[in-house]
Design a protein around this motif. Structure first.
Motif, short mmCIF file in Angstrom:
data_model
loop_
_atom_site.label_atom_id
_atom_site.label_comp_id
_atom_site.label_asym_id
_atom_site.label_seq_id
_atom_site.Cartn_x
_atom_site.Cartn_y
_atom_site.Cartn_z
N ARG A 129 28.83 38.48 49.56
CA ARG A 129 27.46 38.04 49.24
C ARG A 129 26.62 39.17 48.66
O ARG A 129 25.55 38.93 48.10
CB ARG A 129 26.77 37.51 50.49
N ALA A 130 27.05 40.42 48.85
CA ALA A 130 26.28 41.56 48.39
C ALA A 130 25.97 41.44 46.90
O ALA A 130 26.84 41.10 46.09
CB ALA A 130 27.04 42.86 48.68
N LYS A 131 24.73 41.75 46.53
CA LYS A 131 24.27 41.56 45.16
C LYS A 131 24.16 42.93 44.48
O LYS A 131 23.08 43.51 44.38
CB LYS A 131 22.92 40.84 45.16
N ASP A 132 25.30 43.44 44.02
CA ASP A 132 25.29 44.79 43.44
C ASP A 132 26.23 44.95 42.25
O ASP A 132 26.60 46.06 41.89
CB ASP A 132 25.65 45.81 44.53
N ILE A 133 26.60 43.85 41.61
CA ILE A 133 27.41 43.93 40.40
C ILE A 133 26.66 43.25 39.26
O ILE A 133 26.55 42.01 39.21
CB ILE A 133 28.80 43.28 40.59
N ASP A 134 26.11 44.06 38.37
CA ASP A 134 25.37 43.55 37.20
C ASP A 134 24.28 42.56 37.61
O ASP A 134 24.07 41.53 36.94
CB ASP A 134 26.34 42.88 36.21
N GLY A 135 23.60 42.84 38.71
CA GLY A 135 22.48 42.00 39.13
C GLY A 135 22.87 40.68 39.77
O GLY A 135 22.02 39.82 40.00
N GLN A 136 24.14 40.48 40.07
CA GLN A 136 24.59 39.25 40.71
C GLN A 136 25.47 39.58 41.90
O GLN A 136 25.87 40.73 42.10
CB GLN A 136 25.33 38.36 39.71
N THR A 137 25.78 38.58 42.71
CA THR A 137 26.62 38.82 43.88
C THR A 137 28.05 39.13 43.45
O THR A 137 28.48 38.77 42.34
CB THR A 137 26.63 37.60 44.81
N ARG A 138 28.77 39.77 44.34
CA ARG A 138 30.17 40.08 44.07
C ARG A 138 30.98 38.80 43.86
O ARG A 138 31.89 38.75 43.04
CB ARG A 138 30.75 40.90 45.21
N ALA A 141 30.29 37.47 40.38
CA ALA A 141 31.00 38.29 39.39
C ALA A 141 32.48 37.94 39.38
O ALA A 141 33.11 37.86 38.32
CB ALA A 141 30.79 39.77 39.70
N ALA A 142 33.06 37.73 40.57
CA ALA A 142 34.47 37.39 40.65
C ALA A 142 34.75 36.03 40.01
O ALA A 142 35.75 35.86 39.30
CB ALA A 142 34.92 37.38 42.11
N LYS A 143 33.87 35.05 40.26
CA LYS A 143 34.07 33.73 39.66
C LYS A 143 33.99 33.80 38.14
O LYS A 143 34.79 33.18 37.43
CB LYS A 143 33.00 32.76 40.19
N GLN A 144 33.02 34.56 37.63
CA GLN A 144 32.89 34.69 36.18
C GLN A 144 34.13 35.34 35.58
O GLN A 144 34.66 34.89 34.56
CB GLN A 144 31.64 35.52 35.85
N ALA A 145 34.61 36.39 36.26
CA ALA A 145 35.80 37.08 35.77
C ALA A 145 37.01 36.15 35.82
O ALA A 145 37.83 36.14 34.89
CB ALA A 145 36.05 38.33 36.60
N PHE A 146 37.13 35.36 36.89
CA PHE A 146 38.26 34.44 37.00
C PHE A 146 38.26 33.42 35.87
O PHE A 146 39.32 33.10 35.32
CB PHE A 146 38.23 33.73 38.36
N ASN A 147 37.09 32.90 35.52
CA ASN A 147 37.03 31.92 34.42
C ASN A 147 37.53 32.54 33.12
O ASN A 147 38.26 31.90 32.35
CB ASN A 147 35.60 31.43 34.25
N GLU A 148 37.15 33.79 32.87
CA GLU A 148 37.60 34.47 31.65
C GLU A 148 39.10 34.75 31.70
O GLU A 148 39.79 34.61 30.69
CB GLU A 148 36.81 35.77 31.47
N VAL A 149 39.57 35.13 32.87
CA VAL A 149 41.00 35.42 33.01
C VAL A 149 41.82 34.14 32.82
O VAL A 149 42.86 34.15 32.13
CB VAL A 149 41.29 36.04 34.39
#
Length: 420
Positions: free
Chosen positions: A51-60, A63-71
């Motif tokens: 839940r920590a919000k420290d990756i590009d202004g969003q929660t971890r 960020a992981a969900k966004q990266a997974f969609n791209e992957v």
């Protein structure tokens, strides 16, 4: 992958990195072959700390969900991909239940991108961080067949389910010889998390990456998934013997083994007249070891006479030490002369603090090549220099002749001095 280097004794063959995806043991050693589709499982941490919000202004987690969609959009068609979660379902305080909280979110197989994205979209940060159980589950998901297998672990914290140490789990997986590589990615990792993820990756020949931004995460995961689909050399698992008699006979190729601290292991290679044996060995210190260690690669005859050796020492600044040797067997002109059995001894002088586990043994990578021997006498190896008694005899004869010549010159100079 573990970083490799050519040994000083000569070109002893290509040492592939441990992080590369591996080919089946049924193939000829070191030979790329056609095989079934590679398998990859992405293991995602969905524990409460995501839940920590420290990756590009969003929660971890975001960020992981966004990266997974791209992957998922970039996964090669030939890759069978699965997704496993840890800490995604149980939010309570019971450690026994929390440490069982790992499940397969999407089965390993042909990828339905829409279905996989929908499954990832439902995830929310929840519970514990059972990395060890998740790795065991992922290894089970990928078992069977001869496909290249790779686990990509994405987490933001260290395991919370001790005493099941995930580093020991990774070593046990590697010791089974199933050629399963684990790559780790740490989301904004602290020092303890980084050390644990490095240990997991190194135990299986994988890589560790620290991630601070979403683009770094998606780019690295894409790279690792794509790497699984790239054909590479196939290291074949073998097991050295306590002595040359009964040791496995190795053909040219790349082999892997495990060797305990200060152990000697033996292998055999058949070398025909007119051929040259080239061998190299690398041993990785995949755990804490004491400074000042070495590796010895020694070639002997069946009777125990030493032919040639290669050795190297380290002082603790590297996690890999290598050595190699060359042995040219002179041609006899007799086409029917049988091959000579050369005994290869691999020894190490590693030691470790009492708190460090010595099992399973450290990873060993052995490269064997047999090529046509040198034809011209200009090649020093053709004379057999460096082969035990041969070298001693040449040195003794050279010293004797040099002494005779020097004595004669000295007597002549004295005689001339007296005359004048």
């Amino acid at each position: 992958m573990i970083t490799r280097r050519w040994v000083a004794a000569g070109a002893c063959g290509l040492l592939v990195t441990l992080a590369a995806g591996l080919f089946p043991a049924s193939a000829a050693a070191g030979e790329p072959v056609a095989k079934e589709a590679p398998k990859v499982e992405l293991v995602l941490d969905v524990s409460g700390s995501m839940r920590a919000k420290d990756i590009d202004g969003q929660t971890r987690m975001s960020a992981a969900k966004q990266a997974f969609n791209e992957v998922l959009d970039a996964v090669p068609d030939e890759v069978q991909l699965g997704i496993r979660t840890l800490g995604a379902n149980y939010p309570g305080p019971d450690k026994n239940l929390g440490c069982k909280d790992t499940r397969q979110l999407y089965p390993v197989g042909p990828l339905d991108r829409t279905e996989a994205k929908t499954a990832v979209a439902t995830l929310a940060p929840t519970g514990w961080t059972p990395i060890g159980p998740a790795l065991l589950g992922a290894a089970e998901d990928l078992k069977g067949g001869d496909a290249t297998r790779r686990i990509v672990l994405i987490t933001d914290g260290e395991d919370t389910c001790a005493p099941l140490d995930p580093c020991e789990v990774a070593r046990d997986i590697a010791a089974k010889g199933i050629h399963l590589v684990i790559d780790t990615l740490g989301l904004v990792p602290d020092a303890k998390t980084r050390d644990q993820l490095i240990c997991i990756a190194e135990a299986t020949g994988g890589t560790y990456t620290a991630v601070q931004h979403t683009a770094e995460l998606s780019g690295r995961v894409k790279q690792l998934v794509g790497r699984a689909a790239t054909p590479v050399v196939n290291p074949v698992a073998t097991e050295g013997a306590k002595q040359c008699t009964g040791a496995p006979e190795l053909k040219p190729g790349l082999y892997t083994d495990r060797e305990s601290f200060s152990e000697h292991r033996w292998y055999r290679v058949a070398v025909l007249p007119g051929q040259e044996l080239r061998a190299s060995v690398s041993i990785g210190s995949d755990r804490a070891v004491n400074n000042d260690y070495g590796v010895l690669l020694r070639a002997t005859t069946l009777s125990g006479r030493e032919i040639v050796r290669g050795q190297e020492a380290g002082d603790g600044r590297t996690d890999l030490i290598s050595s190699g040797l060359r042995y040219p067997k002179a041609g006899s002109g007799d086409d029917e002369e049988p091959a000579e059995t050369v005994c290869l001894q691999v020894s190490n002088s590693f030691s470790a603090p009492a708190s460090v586990k010595t099992t399973p043994g450290m990873p060993v990578e052995l490269t064997i090549d047999v090529v046509d021997g040198p034809d011209g006498a200009s090649d020093v190896a053709a004379f057999g220099l460096g082969r035990g008694w041969w070298l001693l005899g040449v040195l003794a004869l050279t010293g004797f002749l040099a002494g005779v010549v020097w004595g004669w010159v000295s007597r002549w100079r004295i005689a001339v001095w007296r005359t004048n």
